[in-house]
Design an enzyme around this catalytic site. Structure first.
Site, PDB file in Angstrom:
ATOM      1  N   GLY A  33       6.906  17.449  -7.947  1.00 59.32           N
ATOM      2  CA  GLY A  33       6.348  18.110  -9.129  1.00 59.32           C
ATOM      3  C   GLY A  33       7.335  19.099  -9.720  1.00 59.32           C
ATOM      4  N   HIS A  39      13.747  14.420 -13.497  1.00 57.72           N
ATOM      5  CA  HIS A  39      12.612  13.554 -13.131  1.00 57.72           C
ATOM      6  C   HIS A  39      12.303  12.601 -14.295  1.00 57.72           C
ATOM      7  CE1 HIS A  39      11.672  17.340 -10.753  1.00 57.72           C
ATOM      8  NE2 HIS A  39      11.689  16.438  -9.795  1.00 57.72           N
ATOM      9  N   GLN A  64       8.534  18.614   4.887  1.00 56.49           N
ATOM     10  CA  GLN A  64       9.975  18.641   4.620  1.00 56.49           C
ATOM     11  C   GLN A  64      10.502  20.062   4.382  1.00 56.49           C
ATOM     12  OE1 GLN A  64       9.500  16.062   1.014  1.00 56.49           O
ATOM     13  NE2 GLN A  64      11.048  17.393   0.113  1.00 56.49           N
ATOM     14  N   GLN A 151      20.557  10.664  -7.807  1.00 54.36           N
ATOM     15  CA  GLN A 151      21.832  10.859  -7.109  1.00 54.36           C
ATOM     16  C   GLN A 151      22.019  12.331  -6.719  1.00 54.36           C
ATOM     17  OE1 GLN A 151      24.103   8.903  -5.928  1.00 54.36           O
ATOM     18  NE2 GLN A 151      25.607  10.512  -5.459  1.00 54.36           N
ATOM     19  N   LYS A 152      21.289  13.204  -7.414  1.00 53.34           N
ATOM     20  CA  LYS A 152      21.345  14.644  -7.122  1.00 53.34           C
ATOM     21  C   LYS A 152      21.128  14.890  -5.622  1.00 53.34           C
ATOM     22  CE  LYS A 152      20.174  19.100  -7.666  1.00 53.34           C
ATOM     23  NZ  LYS A 152      18.793  19.257  -7.232  1.00 53.34           N
ATOM     24  N   LEU A 187      20.134  19.921 -13.035  1.00 59.46           N
ATOM     25  CA  LEU A 187      18.728  20.323 -13.146  1.00 59.46           C
ATOM     26  C   LEU A 187      18.085  20.287 -11.761  1.00 59.46           C
ATOM     27  CD1 LEU A 187      17.505  18.546 -16.377  1.00 59.46           C
ATOM     28  CD2 LEU A 187      18.094  20.926 -16.058  1.00 59.46           C
TER      29      LEU A 187
HETATM   30  P1  AMP Z   1      12.122  16.532  -6.200  1.00 57.42           P
HETATM   31  O1  AMP Z   1      10.904  16.713  -7.016  1.00 57.42           O
HETATM   32  O2  AMP Z   1      13.075  17.687  -6.245  1.00 57.42           O
HETATM   33  O3  AMP Z   1      11.859  16.018  -4.812  1.00 57.42           O
HETATM   34  O4  AMP Z   1      12.914  15.356  -6.900  1.00 57.42           O
HETATM   35  C1  AMP Z   1      12.308  14.105  -7.116  1.00 57.42           C
HETATM   36  C2  AMP Z   1      13.351  13.109  -7.497  1.00 57.42           C
HETATM   37  O5  AMP Z   1      14.017  13.552  -8.682  1.00 57.42           O
HETATM   38  C3  AMP Z   1      14.438  12.951  -6.415  1.00 57.42           C
HETATM   39  O6  AMP Z   1      14.760  11.582  -6.287  1.00 57.42           O
HETATM   40  C4  AMP Z   1      15.575  13.736  -6.986  1.00 57.42           C
HETATM   41  O7  AMP Z   1      16.841  13.290  -6.556  1.00 57.42           O
HETATM   42  C5  AMP Z   1      15.404  13.500  -8.471  1.00 57.42           C
HETATM   43  N1  AMP Z   1      16.095  14.557  -9.223  1.00 57.42           N
HETATM   44  C6  AMP Z   1      15.986  15.892  -9.048  1.00 57.42           C
HETATM   45  N2  AMP Z   1      16.836  16.549  -9.866  1.00 57.42           N
HETATM   46  C7  AMP Z   1      17.512  15.600 -10.558  1.00 57.42           C
HETATM   47  C8  AMP Z   1      18.545  15.635 -11.542  1.00 57.42           C
HETATM   48  N3  AMP Z   1      19.061  16.784 -11.981  1.00 57.42           N
HETATM   49  N4  AMP Z   1      18.997  14.466 -12.034  1.00 57.42           N
HETATM   50  C9  AMP Z   1      18.476  13.284 -11.581  1.00 57.42           C
HETATM   51  N5  AMP Z   1      17.514  13.184 -10.656  1.00 57.42           N
HETATM   52  C10 AMP Z   1      17.038  14.314 -10.145  1.00 57.42           C
END
Ligand code: AMP
Length: 283
Positions: A33, A39, A64, A151-152, A187
């Site tokens: 979220g 995202h 996690q 890829q972040k 981001l």
């Molecule tokens: P999170 O909500 O932080 O667990 O992220 C969910 C998904 O979004 C994960 O696969 C992250 O790698 C991806 N994500 C987060 N930040 C970025 C970004 N700046 N650029 C591309 N994908 C992202």
């Protein structure tokens, strides 16, 4: 756009979507979220691959987070997340409770040995066990055909690829490029924690990455020289504390001595109380 909250609802929805000769299924975009443009890029890619069959999960997964980490204060912006997800092409949101994902008495976890102790796994013990467990549960519940990740979180991608392959989950992982602010900051939902001063200091992660990319473009291949150069960039921001600076094989996450095309250069650092990560795959 529907909001589903139970595994049974998600599974029933997914099964109803199967179509075509190959039994093409749904695309899953797992998130915590606090959705942002990173995202959004994943949701758009999923909607392009499986139009009308995109499930975005929004779940702040307690397993996690370490005991001293930011689980309690992680930004929760559910209403805005739903609006963003719908705009970008989500068909349903899956927003389960903690009890739905971890029924009382839960004692089954997914442990990807080795990989889970490298990069972020080294400074966040148990983190990838929590990630692998929840993503496996989501993939199984959604019977996902495709799953989209950024890829972040390069180490997360390596861990999840191994898991999907080892458990024969049958979900194809699609990795999307890092989305950045105009000034280069990757981001992240955690950027919301940064004060204006820290926001400026945080740019050092991207500067280190660009320095290493420039050196590689000039022919430098030695891992220790590249890491030293990146450390040099971090000295420009003395308030930022480096967690790791590593050059590793992108699949095994083992350190390499020499950079080659595809090698992963990854950094993590503490900016104030906020831990940020960034990386690049070298050309
Ligand atoms: P999170 O909500 O932080 O667990 O992220 C969910 C998904 O979004 C994960 O696969 C992250 O790698 C991806 N994500 C987060 N930040 C970025 C970004 N700046 N650029 C591309 N994908 C992202």
């Amino acid at each position: 756009m529907q909001i589903l909250t139970t595994v049974n609802e998600l599974r029933a929805w997914s099964r109803a979507q199967r179509c075509g000769v190959n039994g093409e299924g749904i695309a899953l975009v797992p998130t915590l979220g606090a959705l942002h443009a990173g995202h959004a890029s994943l949701i758009r890619a999923a909607a392009e691959a499986r139009p009308g069959r995109v499930a975005v999960s929004i779940f702040v997964n307690p397993t996690q987070f370490g005991p001293e980490e930011d689980y309690a204060r992680y930004p929760r912006t559910f209403k805005a997340d739903c609006a963003l997800a719908e705009r970008e092409g989500a068909t349903i949101i899956f927003a389960p409770s903690v009890e739905e994902m971890y029924p009382v008495g839960s004692s089954t976890f997914v442990e990807v040995e080795g990989l889970s102790e490298r990069l972020d796994g080294q400074s966040r013990p148990g983190h990838f066990r929590g990630v692998a467990t929840v993503v496996a549960k989501l993939m199984i519940a959604a019977e996902a055909d495709l799953a989209f990740f950024g890829q972040k979180d390069a180490a997360q991608v390596a861990v999840l690829r191994r898991m999907v392959s080892d458990l024969r989950l049958g979900t194809t992982i699609v990795v999307c490029p890092i989305v950045r602010e105009a000034d280069g900051l990757a981001l992240s939902s955690r950027n919301a924690y940064l004060t204006p001063v820290e926001r400026k200091q945080a740019l050092v992660l991207n500067r280190a990455i660009r320095r290493v990319e420039a050196l590689v473009a000039d022919g430098e291949r030695s891992s220790s020289s590249l890491i030293d150069a990146a450390r040099g960039v971090f000295t420009e921001a003395p308030d930022v504390r480096v967690d790791y600076i590593e050059l590793v094989d992108w699949q095994t996450l083992w350190p390499v001595l020499t950079a080659a095309p595809g090698t992963l250069f990854a950094v993590a650092a503490w900016v104030g109380t906020t831990r940020l990560i960034d990386n690049t795959r070298l050309r």
